[in-house]
Motif scaffolding. Structure first.
Motif, PDB file in Angstrom:
ATOM      1  N   LEU A 556       0.765  -0.786  -0.072  1.00 47.29           N
ATOM      2  CA  LEU A 556       0.496  -0.234   0.509  1.00 47.29           C
ATOM      3  C   LEU A 556       0.887   1.381  -0.047  1.00 47.29           C
ATOM      4  O   LEU A 556       0.352   2.232  -0.557  1.00 47.29           O
ATOM      5  CB  LEU A 556      -0.613   0.397   0.809  1.00 47.29           C
ATOM      6  CG  LEU A 556      -2.541  -1.053   1.060  1.00 47.29           C
ATOM      7  CD1 LEU A 556      -3.000  -0.791   2.618  1.00 47.29           C
ATOM      8  CD2 LEU A 556      -2.824  -0.947   0.448  1.00 47.29           C
ATOM      9  N   VAL A 557       1.723   1.194   0.752  1.00 48.88           N
ATOM     10  CA  VAL A 557       3.122   2.268   0.626  1.00 48.88           C
ATOM     11  C   VAL A 557       3.086   2.859  -0.772  1.00 48.88           C
ATOM     12  O   VAL A 557       3.092   4.397  -0.765  1.00 48.88           O
ATOM     13  CB  VAL A 557       4.185   1.531   1.694  1.00 48.88           C
ATOM     14  CG1 VAL A 557       5.248   2.700   0.664  1.00 48.88           C
ATOM     15  CG2 VAL A 557       4.223   1.158   2.449  1.00 48.88           C
ATOM     16  N   ARG A 558       2.360   2.296  -1.845  1.00 49.33           N
ATOM     17  CA  ARG A 558       3.479   3.292  -3.541  1.00 49.33           C
ATOM     18  C   ARG A 558       1.733   3.851  -3.417  1.00 49.33           C
ATOM     19  O   ARG A 558       1.805   5.131  -4.691  1.00 49.33           O
ATOM     20  CB  ARG A 558       2.946   2.101  -4.761  1.00 49.33           C
ATOM     21  CG  ARG A 558       1.558   1.331  -5.042  1.00 49.33           C
ATOM     22  CD  ARG A 558       2.343   0.253  -6.033  1.00 49.33           C
ATOM     23  NE  ARG A 558       2.751  -0.610  -4.844  1.00 49.33           N
ATOM     24  CZ  ARG A 558       3.354  -2.234  -5.242  1.00 49.33           C
ATOM     25  NH1 ARG A 558       3.048  -2.258  -6.603  1.00 49.33           N
ATOM     26  NH2 ARG A 558       3.994  -2.869  -4.892  1.00 49.33           N
ATOM     27  N   TYR A 559       0.828   3.730  -3.566  1.00 49.94           N
ATOM     28  CA  TYR A 559      -1.247   4.770  -3.169  1.00 49.94           C
ATOM     29  C   TYR A 559      -0.381   5.821  -2.118  1.00 49.94           C
ATOM     30  O   TYR A 559      -1.712   5.914  -1.260  1.00 49.94           O
ATOM     31  CB  TYR A 559      -1.604   3.900  -2.910  1.00 49.94           C
ATOM     32  CG  TYR A 559      -1.651   2.855  -3.496  1.00 49.94           C
ATOM     33  CD1 TYR A 559      -2.501   2.896  -5.342  1.00 49.94           C
ATOM     34  CD2 TYR A 559      -1.279   1.595  -3.257  1.00 49.94           C
ATOM     35  CE1 TYR A 559      -2.551   1.499  -5.785  1.00 49.94           C
ATOM     36  CE2 TYR A 559      -1.123   0.274  -4.115  1.00 49.94           C
ATOM     37  CZ  TYR A 559      -1.758   0.054  -5.295  1.00 49.94           C
ATOM     38  OH  TYR A 559      -2.123  -0.823  -5.859  1.00 49.94           O
ATOM     39  N   GLN A 560       0.546   6.619  -2.448  1.00 53.19           N
ATOM     40  CA  GLN A 560       0.644   7.713  -2.321  1.00 53.19           C
ATOM     41  C   GLN A 560      -0.141   9.092  -1.941  1.00 53.19           C
ATOM     42  O   GLN A 560      -1.180   9.469  -0.903  1.00 53.19           O
ATOM     43  CB  GLN A 560       2.105   7.957  -2.325  1.00 53.19           C
ATOM     44  CG  GLN A 560       3.207   8.011  -1.589  1.00 53.19           C
ATOM     45  CD  GLN A 560       4.126   8.280  -2.175  1.00 53.19           C
ATOM     46  OE1 GLN A 560       4.532   9.327  -2.799  1.00 53.19           O
ATOM     47  NE2 GLN A 560       5.776   7.760  -1.833  1.00 53.19           N
ATOM     48  N   THR A 561      -0.979   8.557  -3.165  1.00 53.10           N
ATOM     49  CA  THR A 561      -2.610   9.793  -3.527  1.00 53.10           C
ATOM     50  C   THR A 561      -3.294   9.822  -2.500  1.00 53.10           C
ATOM     51  O   THR A 561      -4.547  10.245  -2.191  1.00 53.10           O
ATOM     52  CB  THR A 561      -2.017   9.764  -4.171  1.00 53.10           C
ATOM     53  OG1 THR A 561      -3.507   8.502  -5.323  1.00 53.10           O
ATOM     54  CG2 THR A 561      -2.031   9.979  -5.194  1.00 53.10           C
ATOM     55  N   VAL A 562      -3.558   8.272  -1.604  1.00 53.88           N
ATOM     56  CA  VAL A 562      -5.407   8.883  -0.625  1.00 53.88           C
ATOM     57  C   VAL A 562      -4.088   7.467   0.301  1.00 53.88           C
ATOM     58  O   VAL A 562      -5.257   7.169   0.952  1.00 53.88           O
ATOM     59  CB  VAL A 562      -5.165   6.746  -1.813  1.00 53.88           C
ATOM     60  CG1 VAL A 562      -5.913   6.591  -3.154  1.00 53.88           C
ATOM     61  CG2 VAL A 562      -4.394   5.684  -1.290  1.00 53.88           C
ATOM     62  N   GLU A 563      -2.934   7.894   1.397  1.00 50.64           N
ATOM     63  CA  GLU A 563      -2.812   7.795   2.402  1.00 50.64           C
ATOM     64  C   GLU A 563      -3.321   8.441   3.267  1.00 50.64           C
ATOM     65  O   GLU A 563      -3.663   8.214   4.374  1.00 50.64           O
ATOM     66  CB  GLU A 563      -1.261   9.097   1.838  1.00 50.64           C
ATOM     67  CG  GLU A 563      -0.414   8.307   3.321  1.00 50.64           C
ATOM     68  CD  GLU A 563       0.969   8.861   3.704  1.00 50.64           C
ATOM     69  OE1 GLU A 563       1.335   9.002   4.862  1.00 50.64           O
ATOM     70  OE2 GLU A 563       1.385   9.117   2.634  1.00 50.64           O
ATOM     71  N   ASP A 564      -3.824   9.347   3.116  1.00 51.01           N
ATOM     72  CA  ASP A 564      -5.098  10.877   3.852  1.00 51.01           C
ATOM     73  C   ASP A 564      -6.297   9.673   4.219  1.00 51.01           C
ATOM     74  O   ASP A 564      -6.384   9.423   5.402  1.00 51.01           O
ATOM     75  CB  ASP A 564      -5.692  11.727   3.389  1.00 51.01           C
ATOM     76  CG  ASP A 564      -3.970  13.080   3.651  1.00 51.01           C
ATOM     77  OD1 ASP A 564      -3.387  12.358   4.208  1.00 51.01           O
ATOM     78  OD2 ASP A 564      -4.494  13.916   2.849  1.00 51.01           O
ATOM     79  N   ASN A 565      -6.763   8.993   3.520  1.00 46.53           N
ATOM     80  CA  ASN A 565      -8.065   8.092   3.419  1.00 46.53           C
ATOM     81  C   ASN A 565      -7.206   6.829   4.132  1.00 46.53           C
ATOM     82  O   ASN A 565      -8.458   6.063   5.283  1.00 46.53           O
ATOM     83  CB  ASN A 565      -8.610   7.643   1.936  1.00 46.53           C
ATOM     84  CG  ASN A 565      -9.366   8.447   1.346  1.00 46.53           C
ATOM     85  OD1 ASN A 565      -9.736   9.455   2.271  1.00 46.53           O
ATOM     86  ND2 ASN A 565      -8.903   8.653   0.202  1.00 46.53           N
ATOM     87  N   MET A 566      -6.096   6.234   3.826  1.00 41.37           N
ATOM     88  CA  MET A 566      -5.792   4.958   4.410  1.00 41.37           C
ATOM     89  C   MET A 566      -5.205   5.427   5.617  1.00 41.37           C
ATOM     90  O   MET A 566      -5.397   3.974   7.301  1.00 41.37           O
ATOM     91  CB  MET A 566      -4.306   4.431   4.072  1.00 41.37           C
ATOM     92  CG  MET A 566      -4.722   3.992   2.592  1.00 41.37           C
ATOM     93  SD  MET A 566      -2.837   4.792   1.798  1.00 41.37           S
ATOM     94  CE  MET A 566      -1.640   3.563   2.759  1.00 41.37           C
ATOM     95  N   VAL A 567      -5.149   6.736   6.105  1.00 40.71           N
ATOM     96  CA  VAL A 567      -5.447   6.768   7.827  1.00 40.71           C
ATOM     97  C   VAL A 567      -6.220   7.172   8.248  1.00 40.71           C
ATOM     98  O   VAL A 567      -6.713   6.625   9.131  1.00 40.71           O
ATOM     99  CB  VAL A 567      -4.442   8.228   7.500  1.00 40.71           C
ATOM    100  CG1 VAL A 567      -4.598   8.937   9.408  1.00 40.71           C
ATOM    101  CG2 VAL A 567      -2.731   7.913   7.424  1.00 40.71           C
ATOM    102  N   LYS A 568      -7.542   7.618   7.538  1.00 42.05           N
ATOM    103  CA  LYS A 568      -8.461   7.520   8.257  1.00 42.05           C
ATOM    104  C   LYS A 568      -9.126   6.402   8.378  1.00 42.05           C
ATOM    105  O   LYS A 568     -10.034   6.013   9.685  1.00 42.05           O
ATOM    106  CB  LYS A 568      -9.588   8.222   6.731  1.00 42.05           C
ATOM    107  CG  LYS A 568      -9.207   9.818   7.139  1.00 42.05           C
ATOM    108  CD  LYS A 568     -10.089  10.342   6.767  1.00 42.05           C
ATOM    109  CE  LYS A 568      -9.737  11.905   5.825  1.00 42.05           C
ATOM    110  NZ  LYS A 568     -10.877  12.653   5.044  1.00 42.05           N
ATOM    111  N   LEU A 569      -8.890   5.704   7.959  1.00 41.71           N
ATOM    112  CA  LEU A 569      -9.824   4.270   8.121  1.00 41.71           C
ATOM    113  C   LEU A 569      -9.206   3.438   9.155  1.00 41.71           C
ATOM    114  O   LEU A 569      -9.558   2.614   9.739  1.00 41.71           O
ATOM    115  CB  LEU A 569      -9.812   3.019   6.416  1.00 41.71           C
ATOM    116  CG  LEU A 569      -9.804   1.819   6.488  1.00 41.71           C
ATOM    117  CD1 LEU A 569     -11.293   1.751   6.182  1.00 41.71           C
ATOM    118  CD2 LEU A 569     -10.071   1.028   5.301  1.00 41.71           C
TER     119      LEU A 569
END
Length: 605
Positions: A556-569
């Motif tokens: 998942l590290v490569r998906y930096q554009t959705v990092e905020d959503n990953m942190v929210k989840l």
């Protein structure tokens, strides 16, 4: 004179303190070299403080004796530095992304007792210098890419009690290990030859996935290990085998002739020719009785339609076959779960279903049927529907739709080596949303209705990788109070009886599922708790240090554009897995938040 003595004592104290400071400074330099090389959680260290206060570092008498950074997001090759930690007794760097070879300066770790390097990408041959560390008690190098033979000097480790080398690429034969090993595993390598007699007392599972023979596996060359048969004995065996084959052939011819004039009275779920994974579902005596005595043996049922021999169907989607036809279908074992064994059953017409054969059902027939009626009435696009069930004294079967993509657990954890297709963020969050919606629907059926057994292997996938939740609402009738709990990694801390799982306990289990989705780590893996930390607490400890990025699966590290959503989840998952039930959100709130994350991702696209 007294003054001279005082001066001498002060000088000795100064020299001692200088030596201690020097040793600790050397340890500090080694740790900093490790930090610079592989990063990860070591970047949490406060460099202005003593190294003895750093995360994962433990000291005794101002020397580093333990370094524990399991699952710490360490990436890259180990530097030539750890060998300077000359008083180190425990080194745990398991479940990271370390690569390359073990540095040669490990040979200096003469005080080392426990070495845990499993779950990395280390390669090359297992260095012989590891087996010169005379104090080593536990050595775990499993789940790496080590190749070559097992070093022959393994017997140098006279104190060794644990040796785990499974799931590597080791080849050659197993050396004659004469150690008192309590734990041993070399399964799923490329080893061949006979198993040394000294290891014959180990379980067969310790040697599976190789080309090995001898006790506890099959004997080498078809004979007892170490024994040779005479020519006369071999001749006798051959003659006996021929006689037995002729006898079997005669019996088969007799049965075939007899069967021509009779209908099949004892059908089984028979495997298709050449299908190695095929199996049979043994039929209980009561099933035979029902088929041979069709006049009112089965109990009255209240399903939408009652099968000819006791099958109770829900809806009309799977109507048109009876128990005998079901038992005749070709079968393939899918796996054994908490509730029993699941089979993939394929009919001649091409219809495919899953038959779950339940075991140890502790409730009476009336309660069982009432529960199945309630489960069969549930319909949601993200549930695997119960299509039919069968009940007799000795046999209980459930019939479900077949999900071609298998389970989310297999998709997430299977084939983590070369050639794996990374599981992207969109697929993961879509699966999470589908599962959340299904559990929300279950909870909407009543305040006391819960799934009861949420885990990644119970999240199945359709052709388009949409989540389908299975095994819902049956724990109360299938699990007995004495049943060993097989889902400890998902179980809420307040649950003591697996039959009594509240909706808030479901939320906890779903929270662990989300953490599994985000970290790529299975909460039920026995080695996860080697350092006494379960998945929620491990994640919480990192988040408290404001280093959330180290939590996420490397895919998942490569998906930096959705990092905020990953942190929210991630934060939602932590809230779901709160220790106290009243601190957890409802599944309705969980579904809403995940839906918002999916919507935000689609907006960015």
């Amino acid at each position: 004179m007294e003054f001279r003595h005082r001066v001498i004592i002060l000088c000795l104290c100064f020299l001692y303190l200088t030596a201690v400071d020097s040793d600790l400074a050397s340890d500090r330099a080694a740790l900093l070299a490790l930090r610079a090389a592989v990063g990860g959680r070591s970047r949490l260290w406060n460099l202005t403080a003593s190294p003895c206060s750093w995360f994962g570092v433990h000291c005794f008498q101002d020397r580093v004796v333990e370094l524990r950074l399991p699952g710490g997001g360490l990436i890259g090759q180990l530097p030539i530095a750890i060998g300077n930690l000359t008083q180190l007794q425990t080194l745990s760097l398991r479940f990271n992304a370390l690569s390359g070879q073990i540095p040669p300066d490990f040979a200096n770790l003469n005080s080392l007792r426990n070495l845990y390097l499993q779950g990395n990408e280390l390669s090359g041959q297992i260095p012989e210098f590891l087996f010169s560390l005379q104090n080593l008690i536990r050595l775990n190098l499993a789940k790496n890419n080590f190749s070559g033979p097992i070093p022959s000097n393994v017997n140098n480790l006279t104190r060794l009690s644990t040796l785990y080398l499974e799931e590597n690429q080791l080849n050659g034969s197993i050396p004659d290990i004469n150690l008192q090993l309590e734990q041993f595993n070399v399964s799923f390598n490329r080893l061949n030859g006979s198993i040394p007699k000294s290891l014959s007392g180990q379980p067969a599972s310790a040697f599976n996935g190789n080309s090995l023979c001898g006790k506890p596996l099959l004997a080498c060359n078809g004979t007892e290990s170490g024994k040779k048969l005479s020519g006369a004995a071999i001749t006798g065996i051959v003659i006996a085998c021929v006689f037995v084959l002729l006898l079997i052939l005669a019996i088969l011819i007799f049965l075939c002739k007899r069967r021509k004039g009779k209908s099949s009275r004892s059908p089984n779920l028979v495997s298709t020719s050449g299908e190695q994974t095929a199996a049979q579902i043994p039929r209980s005596p009561s099933a035979v009785e029902i088929q041979d005595k069709s006049s009112g043996v089965t109990a009255p049922v209240s399903g939408d339609q009652k099968g000819k021999t006791g099958l109770v169907f829900f809806g009309t989607a799977l109507g048109g076959f009876d128990l005998e036809e079901l038992l005749r279908a070709s079968a393939e074992v899918l796996g054994k779960g908490t509730f029993g064994t699941a089979y993939k059953a394929t009919f001649e017409a091409g219809l495919v279903v899953v038959v779950k054969r339940l075991k140890d059902v502790p409730v009476a027939e009336k309660e069982f049927r009432e529960k199945m009626e309630a489960v069969g009435a549930m319909r949601h696009e993200n549930l695997v529907p119960l299509r039919a069930y069968y009940y007799s004294k000795d046999e209980k079967l459930l019939v479900f739709d077949y999900m071609p993509r298998g389970s989310f657990s297999a998709l997430l954890h299977g084939n983590r080596g070369a050639g794996r297709t990374p599981l992207n963020w969109e697929t993961r969050v879509t699966i999470a949303l589908g599962a959340a919606r299904a559990i929300t629907y279950i909870h909407s059926q009543g305040p006391t209705i819960s799934h009861g057994n949420i885990k990644s292997s119970n999240i199945l996938l359709s052709d388009s990788y949409e989540a389908r939740v299975s095994d819902y609402c049956v724990a109360q009738v299938v699990i007995s109070p004495s049943t060993p709990n097989r889902v400890d990694g998902y179980r809420a801390p307040e649950v003591t009886d697996p039959r009594k799982v509240s909706q808030k306990a479901d939320v906890y289990s779903f929270g662990v599922l989300l953490l599994e989705l985000l970290t790529g780590k299975s909460p039920t893996h026995p080695q996860l708790n080697e350092d006494g930390v379960d998945l929620p607490r491990w994640v919480q400890s990192i988040v408290e240090q404001e280093w959330s990025a180290e939590v996420f699966d490397i895919e998942l590290v490569r998906y930096q554009t959705v990092e905020d959503n990953m942190v929210k989840l991630l934060q939602l998952a932590i809230n779901c897995a709160a220790q106290y039930p009243d601190k957890r959100p409802s599944m309705t709130e969980v579904s809403k938040q995940i839906e918002e994350l999916c919507h935000a991702a689609s907006q960015k696209d």
